[in-house]
Design an enzyme around this catalytic site. Structure first.
Site, short mmCIF file in Angstrom:
data_model
loop_
_atom_site.label_atom_id
_atom_site.label_comp_id
_atom_site.label_asym_id
_atom_site.label_seq_id
_atom_site.Cartn_x
_atom_site.Cartn_y
_atom_site.Cartn_z
N HIS A 13 0.79 -1.00 0.11
CA HIS A 13 -0.15 0.09 0.10
C HIS A 13 1.07 1.24 0.08
CE1 HIS A 13 -3.90 1.82 0.93
NE2 HIS A 13 -3.14 2.71 1.16
N HIS A 50 1.11 5.21 -2.32
CA HIS A 50 0.55 6.14 -3.15
C HIS A 50 2.07 6.87 -3.89
CE1 HIS A 50 -3.46 6.35 -1.64
NE2 HIS A 50 -2.70 5.93 -0.54
N GLN A 80 -9.69 9.06 -5.33
CA GLN A 80 -9.46 9.75 -4.29
C GLN A 80 -10.63 10.69 -3.59
OE1 GLN A 80 -6.12 10.62 -2.08
NE2 GLN A 80 -7.93 11.00 -0.98
N HIS A 111 -9.75 1.78 -0.13
CA HIS A 111 -9.54 2.37 1.18
C HIS A 111 -10.90 2.69 1.77
CE1 HIS A 111 -5.91 3.87 -0.69
NE2 HIS A 111 -5.73 4.81 0.34
N GLU A 131 -11.84 4.83 6.72
CA GLU A 131 -10.36 5.58 6.96
C GLU A 131 -10.70 6.83 7.85
OE1 GLU A 131 -7.42 6.87 4.24
OE2 GLU A 131 -5.97 7.27 5.68
N ASP A 135 2.26 3.43 2.80
CA ASP A 135 1.25 4.41 2.36
C ASP A 135 1.96 5.54 1.97
OD1 ASP A 135 -1.32 5.34 2.23
OD2 ASP A 135 -1.89 5.79 4.42
FE FE2 Z 1 -3.78 5.01 1.55
#
Ligand code: FE2
Length: 424
Positions: free
Chosen positions: A56, A58, A151, A209, A212, A308
């Site tokens: 995971h 980005h 996103q 996702h 969160e 992440d």
């Molecule tokens: Fe993430």
């Protein structure tokens, strides 16, 4: 043999072993290998492990901290705002340059498999285009999986669903979602259903996702589990973050974990980002920002660790070290029990291989691809304690990175100099 590694300590095996490699594959793992290698490495009793896996990350946002501005509140929402500002002037060249630099950092730290989330909510989809090109350029160095990641939500603007479909056509391997970011609970459920529909149609894996947030009413992961079970898609879906689970009442959490187990869901916790982003409105006492790691593991659910972010609007520091991420989780998830050290190590190796569906060709066994690392540590506990260097990183039988540990000289009085390596 092309390469022989001697005196290797292997996980879950007594004593020292020799490893022979030929044609990019493990050919022999024996106590004392008589065959010689064109190249030989003495592991000197250090731990030789399959490479770390980061399931995971980005990569479209890495190394962008401070551009166009720093995140002053430290919140997830301000991070998303800054990313929105950055997207307007971002170029494919910048995304690729930063992603490739971060990949180098990860490789030097022992990571040879990465799953990256790539934002699909910019209408140009230059993020996806950039990472598809990077995946091709680095294929001999690392295995890279790309998640189409909405996103800003799939149903918060008219083109959201189309952009997701286009991202998959462009080459995304995994379908992502973000139900807790949709405007309503109902749209959050639609978000999950959309992801499962698209994954079913295209034969892709799923990594959403999900939940969160610190909000104990955010309960979308149960929708994922239901879809996995009813569609017969057990084992194909991953729930990333699920920080809300920390705050669920215990009766609900107990029931939920049972359903997650039935759905064979893979869970990913991201200790760097979620230890600083979550629960900022709490005042004191302040809840922790990670999911129920120990309870999930105890009930047999696969949980792995993601990095992440590396220097982005959500998490301003980091250097691509999975050992650092595991070291942090050790503290925030109360995992300092003796038997939890190997478990933490599993969470950055074997469990992540299952999550990324790469486990059939992963591990130091005859016939598997010869990807491995030699750590400057004798076992998992020492590696996690010292956040050890990777002395060697080997990809398909070829050395792709080497590190030399720092030399620290203690000098107290004449003739009393000695080197300190923090080992007993
Ligand atoms: Fe993430």
């Amino acid at each position: 043999m092309n390469l022989v590694v001697r005196r290797a300590r292997l996980r879950n095996k007594e004593g020292l072993w020799d490893i022979g490699i030929e044609g990019g594959k493990f050919k022999a793992v024996e106590r004392k290998l008589s065959a010689e290698g064109t190249k030989e490495i003495d592991a000197s009793g250090n731990l030789v492990s399959p490479p770390f896996i980061d399931p995971h990350l980005h990569l479209d946002a890495v190394l962008s901290v401070g551009d166009p501005r720093y995140n002053e509140s430290g919140t997830l929402l301000e991070g998303i705002e800054i990313w929105g500002e950055r997207k307007k002037f971002l170029t494919k060249e910048v995304i690729k340059k930063n992603a490739l630099e971060a990949i180098k950092w990860a490789v030097v730290n022992g990571t040879l498999k990465i799953r990256t989330h790539v934002d699909t909510t910019d209408p140009t989809l230059k993020t996806v285009e950039a990472l598809v090109e990077v995946r091709e350029e680095v294929k001999d160095l690392i295995d890279l999986q790309i998640v189409a990641f909405p996103q800003d939500g799939i149903f918060t603007f008219p083109e959201g669903a189309d952009l997701m479909r286009r991202a998959v056509e462009m080459g995304a391997d995994v379908i992502g979602g973000i139900p807790h970011n949709e405007f309503t609970r109902e749209d959050g459920v639609r978000d999950v259903e959309f992801v499962y529909d698209l994954a079913e149609k295209t034969g892709s894996l799923i990594d959403i996702h999900i939940d969160e947030t610190g909000d104990d009413q955010s309960r979308f992961v149960e929708v994922m589990a239901k879809e996995s079970i009813l569609r017969g898609m057990q084992g194909l879906a991953t729930a990333s973050h699920t920080t809300a689970m920390h705050n669920y009442n215990n009766d609900y959490a107990f029931k939920l974990i049972g359903i997650l187990k039935r759905a064979e869901m893979n869970m990913i916790t991201n200790p760097f980002d979620n230890s600083v982003l979550q629960n900022r409105t709490d005042g004191y006492p302040r809840r922790r920002g990670h999911t129920r790691v120990d309870e999930l593991l105890a009930r047999g659910v696969t949980v792995s660790i993601g990095h992440d972010s590396i220097m982005d609007p959500w998490y301003p520091i980091g250097k691509g070290s999975m050992l650092s991420a595991a070291n942090l989780l050790l503290h925030t998830a109360h995992m300092s029990g003796y038997n939890q050290f190997p478990q933490l190590f599993d969470m950055i190796t074997d469990y992540s291989a299952v999550t990324m569906n790469l486990h059939s060709d992963y591990g130091i066994e005859e016939g598997n691809t010869a990807d491995f690392i030699i750590l400057d540590a004798k076992d998992e506990m020492e590696a996690l304690r010292l956040i050890s260097e990777c002395l060697y990183v080997v990809r398909k039988g070829k050395v792709v990175a080497r590190s030399t540990p720092a030399k620290r000289r203690f000098e107290w009085g004449p003739g009393k100099a000695e080197l300190i390596d923090f080992k007993l």
